[in-house]
Design an enzyme around this catalytic site. Structure first.
Site, PDB file in Angstrom:
ATOM      1  N   SER A  95       0.834  -1.201   0.000  1.00  0.00           N
ATOM      2  CA  SER A  95       0.000   0.000   0.000  1.00  0.00           C
ATOM      3  C   SER A  95       0.873   1.256   0.000  1.00  0.00           C
ATOM      4  O   SER A  95       1.619   1.492  -0.940  1.00  0.00           O
ATOM      5  CB  SER A  95      -0.968  -0.038   1.185  1.00  0.00           C
ATOM      6  OG  SER A  95      -1.986   0.918   1.050  1.00  0.00           O
TER       7      SER A  95
ATOM      8  N   ASP B 142     -10.308  -4.772  -4.174  1.00  0.00           N
ATOM      9  CA  ASP B 142      -9.717  -3.743  -3.314  1.00  0.00           C
ATOM     10  C   ASP B 142     -10.610  -2.515  -3.313  1.00  0.00           C
ATOM     11  O   ASP B 142     -10.785  -1.862  -4.345  1.00  0.00           O
ATOM     12  CB  ASP B 142      -8.319  -3.398  -3.840  1.00  0.00           C
ATOM     13  CG  ASP B 142      -7.512  -2.525  -2.887  1.00  0.00           C
ATOM     14  OD1 ASP B 142      -8.124  -1.774  -2.102  1.00  0.00           O
ATOM     15  OD2 ASP B 142      -6.275  -2.576  -2.945  1.00  0.00           O
TER      16      ASP B 142
ATOM     17  N   HIS C 169      -7.852  -5.501  -0.347  1.00  0.00           N
ATOM     18  CA  HIS C 169      -6.701  -4.619  -0.194  1.00  0.00           C
ATOM     19  C   HIS C 169      -5.583  -5.278   0.601  1.00  0.00           C
ATOM     20  O   HIS C 169      -4.406  -5.071   0.307  1.00  0.00           O
ATOM     21  CB  HIS C 169      -7.116  -3.313   0.484  1.00  0.00           C
ATOM     22  CG  HIS C 169      -6.006  -2.309   0.593  1.00  0.00           C
ATOM     23  ND1 HIS C 169      -5.390  -1.763  -0.501  1.00  0.00           N
ATOM     24  CD2 HIS C 169      -5.387  -1.778   1.682  1.00  0.00           C
ATOM     25  CE1 HIS C 169      -4.447  -0.922  -0.116  1.00  0.00           C
ATOM     26  NE2 HIS C 169      -4.418  -0.913   1.203  1.00  0.00           N
TER      27      HIS C 169
END
Length: 275
Positions: free
Chosen positions: A114, A211, A241
């Site tokens: 991320s 996601d 995610h």
């Protein structure tokens, strides 16, 4: 031991001093296999830490390979000092570079989850001779400008301008995200998807198509922006995610192996060129 994955943790965290009396908490493995000459550094996501499933899975994989490995908590996260709302992308990448310069030797593969996917790109740009390859896990480059700022309400934007900060709920923590004016201004100085990214090493980008935090086409855009001709983009149709299910972690392990294999092929190709 992590009760979710069952992967054993490395030794007790150590602290690396930083300016201003700060410190970064880290765990590391030393290289034990003389053939595993490329190390791995794991970069966690926003409001996450180095104790997550993906970090521990990467550590266990490197332990089995006898490969050097480092995971650490960014400033204001986990066991490191500082407050989350004092952090910016620029500050976190400076700490990432300090980890790279101080705790590692030789070529490194950066694995970024991320926000860590944004930091790994900035670190690779700053240390092209040290970063040999990249693995992105739901990488979120430029998220402050492309995802967070557009999602703020007019009242929240006004809070940023007048109070210097705003808060929004975090789906992964009881604590809210606290985004400051400095965070957004600094993010605009560190955007990477506006121009081609001058990185030529092997890359593998993983992204779940379920996601709901970072759209999966972010990784496709990133693949297009990377100058490297050796880029794989793997979309996991049922993945979210976090990408922390056993099958996601297995895919992550294969992605790391692919980047390491391609890096070794590039090294052999260079060494075989007549001088």
């Amino acid at each position: 031991m992590n009760t979710t994955t069952g992967y054993p943790a490395s030794a007790k965290p150590q602290n690396m001093p930083r300016p201003g009396g700060r410190f970064l908490a880290f765990r590391s493995l030393a290289q034990t296999n003389p053939n595993a000459t490329t190390g791995v550094v794991f970069l966690h996501g926003l409001m996450s830490d180095m104790e997550g499933d993906k970090a521990l899975y990467m550590e266990q994989r490197c332990r089995m390979q006898g490969r050097a490995f480092v995971r650490f908590d960014q400033m204001g996260h986990g066991a490191s000092s500082g407050r989350f709302d004092e952090g910016t992308i620029g500050a976190w990448v400076e700490d990432t570079l300090a980890i790279l310069d101080t705790l590692t030797e030789g070529p490194q593969i950066l694995v970024g989850s991320s926000m860590g996917g944004w930091l790994m790109l900035l670190a690779a740009r700053a240390r092209p001779q040290r970063v040999a390859g990249l693995v992105g896990i739901a990488a979120a480059p430029d998220f402050s400008e492309d995802l967070t700022w557009p999602a703020l309400s007019q009242a929240q934007r006004q809070d940023v301008e007048t109070r210097g900060r705003t808060e929004i709920p975090c789906p992964y923590s009881e604590q809210p995200y606290v985004f400051t004016k400095a965070f957004f201004e600094d993010g605009r100085q560190n955007l990477v998807l506006r121009t081609p990214l001058p990185f030529d090493g092997p890359v593998c980008l993983l992204h779940g198509q379920q996601d709901d935090t970072v759209p999966w086409d972010t990784s496709v855009r990133l693949a297009d922006h990377l100058r490297s001709a050796s880029v794989e983009c793997i979309l996991i149709k049922s993945g979210d995610h976090r990408l922390s299910r056993p099958q996601d972690l297995a895919c992550l392990g294969r992605a790391l192996d692919s980047v390491l294999e391609r890096q070794e092929e590039e090294k052999r190709a260079v060494s075989s060129v007549p001088g």
